[in-house]
Design a protein around this motif. Structure first.
Motif, mmCIF file in Angstrom:
data_model
loop_
_atom_site.group_PDB
_atom_site.id
_atom_site.type_symbol
_atom_site.label_atom_id
_atom_site.label_comp_id
_atom_site.label_asym_id
_atom_site.label_seq_id
_atom_site.Cartn_x
_atom_site.Cartn_y
_atom_site.Cartn_z
ATOM 1 N N ARG A 139 0.991 -1.271 0.341
ATOM 2 C CA ARG A 139 -0.157 -0.207 0.109
ATOM 3 C C ARG A 139 0.757 1.081 0.185
ATOM 4 O O ARG A 139 1.773 1.519 1.073
ATOM 5 C CB ARG A 139 -0.649 -0.550 1.361
ATOM 6 C CG ARG A 139 -2.096 1.092 1.303
ATOM 7 C CD ARG A 139 -3.000 0.628 1.746
ATOM 8 N NE ARG A 139 -3.403 -0.101 2.043
ATOM 9 C CZ ARG A 139 -3.649 -0.908 2.831
ATOM 10 N NH1 ARG A 139 -3.144 -1.619 3.964
ATOM 11 N NH2 ARG A 139 -5.109 -2.631 2.802
ATOM 12 N N ASN A 140 0.671 1.855 -1.395
ATOM 13 C CA ASN A 140 2.366 2.960 -1.610
ATOM 14 C C ASN A 140 1.410 3.863 -1.915
ATOM 15 O O ASN A 140 0.744 3.197 -2.842
ATOM 16 C CB ASN A 140 3.702 1.684 -2.239
ATOM 17 C CG ASN A 140 4.220 1.298 -1.061
ATOM 18 O OD1 ASN A 140 3.774 0.909 0.008
ATOM 19 N ND2 ASN A 140 4.644 0.064 -2.089
ATOM 20 N N ALA A 141 2.042 5.412 -1.682
ATOM 21 C CA ALA A 141 1.567 6.403 -2.556
ATOM 22 C C ALA A 141 2.717 7.410 -2.404
ATOM 23 O O ALA A 141 3.753 7.111 -2.023
ATOM 24 C CB ALA A 141 0.795 7.408 -1.505
ATOM 25 N N GLY A 142 2.712 8.419 -3.665
ATOM 26 C CA GLY A 142 3.766 9.056 -3.826
ATOM 27 C C GLY A 142 2.856 10.289 -4.813
ATOM 28 O O GLY A 142 2.245 10.429 -5.130
ATOM 29 N N VAL A 143 4.544 11.101 -5.425
ATOM 30 C CA VAL A 143 3.742 12.346 -6.321
ATOM 31 C C VAL A 143 5.227 12.289 -7.263
ATOM 32 O O VAL A 143 5.932 12.058 -6.611
ATOM 33 C CB VAL A 143 3.523 13.208 -4.862
ATOM 34 C CG1 VAL A 143 4.662 13.325 -4.587
ATOM 35 C CG2 VAL A 143 3.247 15.254 -6.192
ATOM 36 N N GLU A 144 4.809 13.029 -8.980
ATOM 37 C CA GLU A 144 6.185 13.402 -9.288
ATOM 38 C C GLU A 144 5.625 14.706 -9.975
ATOM 39 O O GLU A 144 4.694 14.847 -9.601
ATOM 40 C CB GLU A 144 6.399 11.887 -10.819
ATOM 41 C CG GLU A 144 6.031 10.688 -10.238
ATOM 42 C CD GLU A 144 6.150 9.493 -11.026
ATOM 43 O OE1 GLU A 144 7.351 8.216 -11.053
ATOM 44 O OE2 GLU A 144 5.896 10.014 -12.382
ATOM 45 N N VAL A 145 7.309 15.377 -10.312
ATOM 46 C CA VAL A 145 6.787 16.274 -10.581
ATOM 47 C C VAL A 145 8.093 17.148 -12.004
ATOM 48 O O VAL A 145 9.243 16.190 -11.681
ATOM 49 C CB VAL A 145 7.002 17.698 -10.036
ATOM 50 C CG1 VAL A 145 7.965 17.800 -8.765
ATOM 51 C CG2 VAL A 145 6.653 18.837 -10.581
#
Length: 153
Positions: free
Chosen positions: A29-35
């Motif tokens: 159960r993993n979450a993240g953000v990319e820019v």
């Protein structure tokens, strides 16, 4: 981004030293953000950068918590030269016991269009000669340089 998975298979080193094992890793159960950003500075120059953050409730082998990249490219006439630096932090090389790597990679590439159908190129990877592993027990090559040519038909 967000991933919620169950019954995933991971390939891990065999603790007995005889090859690799495919094991059920349970759930993640993993979450993240990319820019990401790119900018054409002028007719010959461009630059790009990206960053990603991954929060891992359940660590995953070969997945970094932080990845930052910055690069630039110069192109004029028949010449193209590009370079980039990548910072990796908190990359899990194994999960039991949890082992992480942090490293910086610098890559460089140059190419010359010698004729309409012929391109000559050279590439240097890990030019800082960093010692690192993506999977525990399997060191990645230090500085490497390769060259070649492409023929377009």
């Amino acid at each position: 981004f967000y991933i919620d998975g169950k019954n995933l298979i991971q390939t891990l080193s065999n603790p007995n030293g005889s090859g690799m094992l495919n094991l059920n890793s349970g759930e993640i159960r993993n979450a993240g953000v990319e820019v990401q950003a790119a900018y054409r500075i002028g007719r010959h120059w461009s630059a790009d950068a990206n960053y990603s953050f991954l929060h891992m409730e359940n660590p995953v082998v070969a997945a970094p918590e932080h990845k930052l990249y910055g690069g630039a490219c110069f192109s004029q006439g028949r010449w193209t030269v590009s370079t980039g630096v990548q910072y990796i932090a908190g990359l899990y090389t194994q999960t039991d016991p949890a082992t992480q790597e942090t490293f910086v990679l610098w890559n460089l590439r140059a190419s010359f269009r010698a004729a309409r159908r012929l391109e000559i190129w050279a590439r240097g990877e890990n030019l800082l000669a960093q010692r690192y592993e993506i999977n525990a027990g399997y060191p990645m090559p230090r500085a490497t340089v390769t060259a070649g040519f492409n023929l377009d038909f």
